[in-house]
Write a protein that holds these residues in place. Structure first.
Motif, PDB file in Angstrom:
ATOM      1  N   ASN A 101       0.824  -1.203   0.000  1.00 56.05           N
ATOM      2  CA  ASN A 101       0.000   0.000   0.000  1.00 56.05           C
ATOM      3  C   ASN A 101       0.866   1.265   0.000  1.00 56.05           C
ATOM      4  OD1 ASN A 101      -2.603   1.392   0.259  1.00 56.05           O
ATOM      5  ND2 ASN A 101      -1.890   1.907   2.316  1.00 56.05           N
ATOM      6  N   GLY A 102       1.923   1.258   0.819  1.00 56.26           N
ATOM      7  CA  GLY A 102       2.808   2.420   0.883  1.00 56.26           C
ATOM      8  C   GLY A 102       3.571   2.650  -0.411  1.00 56.26           C
ATOM      9  N   LEU A 103       4.101   1.576  -0.989  1.00 53.52           N
ATOM     10  CA  LEU A 103       4.821   1.711  -2.261  1.00 53.52           C
ATOM     11  C   LEU A 103       3.898   2.166  -3.380  1.00 53.52           C
ATOM     12  CD1 LEU A 103       7.150  -1.443  -2.225  1.00 53.52           C
ATOM     13  CD2 LEU A 103       7.845   0.961  -2.057  1.00 53.52           C
ATOM     14  N   SER A 104       2.678   1.673  -3.373  1.00 53.08           N
ATOM     15  CA  SER A 104       1.721   2.068  -4.401  1.00 53.08           C
ATOM     16  C   SER A 104       1.421   3.561  -4.334  1.00 53.08           C
ATOM     17  CB  SER A 104       0.426   1.267  -4.245  1.00 53.08           C
ATOM     18  OG  SER A 104      -0.546   1.705  -5.163  1.00 53.08           O
ATOM     19  N   LEU A 105       1.182   4.069  -3.131  1.00 54.97           N
ATOM     20  CA  LEU A 105       0.913   5.501  -2.970  1.00 54.97           C
ATOM     21  C   LEU A 105       2.128   6.347  -3.331  1.00 54.97           C
ATOM     22  CD1 LEU A 105      -1.110   5.433   0.379  1.00 54.97           C
ATOM     23  CD2 LEU A 105      -2.010   5.806  -1.921  1.00 54.97           C
ATOM     24  N   ALA A 106       3.315   5.891  -2.900  1.00 52.48           N
ATOM     25  CA  ALA A 106       4.533   6.649  -3.183  1.00 52.48           C
ATOM     26  C   ALA A 106       4.820   6.695  -4.680  1.00 52.48           C
ATOM     27  CB  ALA A 106       5.710   6.026  -2.441  1.00 52.48           C
ATOM     28  N   LEU A 107       4.689   5.559  -5.349  1.00 52.03           N
ATOM     29  CA  LEU A 107       4.952   5.516  -6.788  1.00 52.03           C
ATOM     30  C   LEU A 107       3.890   6.275  -7.575  1.00 52.03           C
ATOM     31  CD1 LEU A 107       6.087   1.793  -7.093  1.00 52.03           C
ATOM     32  CD2 LEU A 107       7.511   3.827  -7.410  1.00 52.03           C
TER      33      LEU A 107
END
Length: 255
Positions: A101-107
């Motif tokens: 979830n965090g990587l998706s939002l950051a990317l």
């Protein structure tokens, strides 16, 4: 084909469609592929300075890291249940679901940023206003008003520095406390506002004296049109979206 030669209206449409596309997916690989392709296209087909581009991207990198950090640290306990634990540091438990979830939002943030930088660094402001008037039917009075206001921004910066230097020459000390900073800000704002009003009045009088009334159907010295390369650019953007959507499924990237 150079990105600077693409019609700004078509370029803006592609950016809008790409933003909507990225907003629909909460995965890692789709925004990552889109970010990589956008960055490669920016430098391969645009005359962009890498140093300047990276400098502008740095704030977005911090925002992306903030999304990643908060998604991992402040994730709901219900979101962690049943998910594989990847790492555990002190009070922070990193699970597969929170990391994804965090990587998706950051990317996704980086994808939005790369699109914005592609548009900003490869689009001339005057060409953009002409395209909005001729292709998007934006009223000329709004377009020329926006363009005139944009032209005034560098002058406002120079005037602000001039006011600062004038205060120093007159012996006004630099503010150190919060109260002094508020008073100092008032001393800067009033002359800047007065100067901006005078410039706006002179610009309005100059435009009126040249016969500009803001009416539609006016003749342009320089015209813009949608050409073959603009259609190719639009179709290429759909191809990129398709690649970013189907490539993770084709190679079975589930994370």
């Amino acid at each position: 084909m150079q990105l600077e030669e693409v019609n700004p209206a078509i370029k803006g449409l592609v950016v809008l469609l790409s933003v909507i596309f990225l907003s629909l997916f909460l995965t890692v690989w789709t925004p990552l592929l889109f970010f990589i392709i956008t960055v490669l296209a920016t430098f391969a087909f645009g005359k962009v300075s890498f140093k300047k581009w990276l400098l502008v991207l740095l704030p977005f990198l911090l925002v992306a890291f903030g999304y990643l950090w908060t998604s991992i640290v402040f994730a709901d306990e219900e979101f962690k249940i049943g998910s594989k634990i990847i790492a555990h540091f002190w009070f922070i438990t990193v699970t597969e679901s929170t990391l994804q979830n965090g990587l998706s939002l950051a990317l996704r943030v980086l994808g939005f940023a790369s699109l914005s930088l592609l548009f900003i660094f490869t689009t001339d402001k005057t060409e953009l206003m002409l395209s909005l008037m001729q292709q998007c039917k934006l009223p000329p009075k709004f377009a020329y008003g926006i363009l005139a206001g944009y032209r005034f921004l560098p002058q406002m910066k120079d005037e602000f520095q001039t006011i600062q230097n004038a205060h120093r020459i007159r012996g006004i000390k630099r503010a150190t406390t919060l109260k002094d900073r508020i008073h100092q800000l008032k001393r800067y704002i009033i002359p800047l506002l007065a100067s901006a009003i005078r410039k706006a009045e002179r610009t309005a009088l100059a435009m009126e004296s040249k016969g500009f009334t803001g009416a539609k159907g006016r003749v342009f010295y320089k015209t813009t049109s949608i050409k073959k390369k603009d259609v190719i650019f639009l179709l290429s953007s759909f191809l990129v979206m398709a690649i970013c959507y189907y490539a993770p499924k084709l190679f079975h990237f589930t994370f």
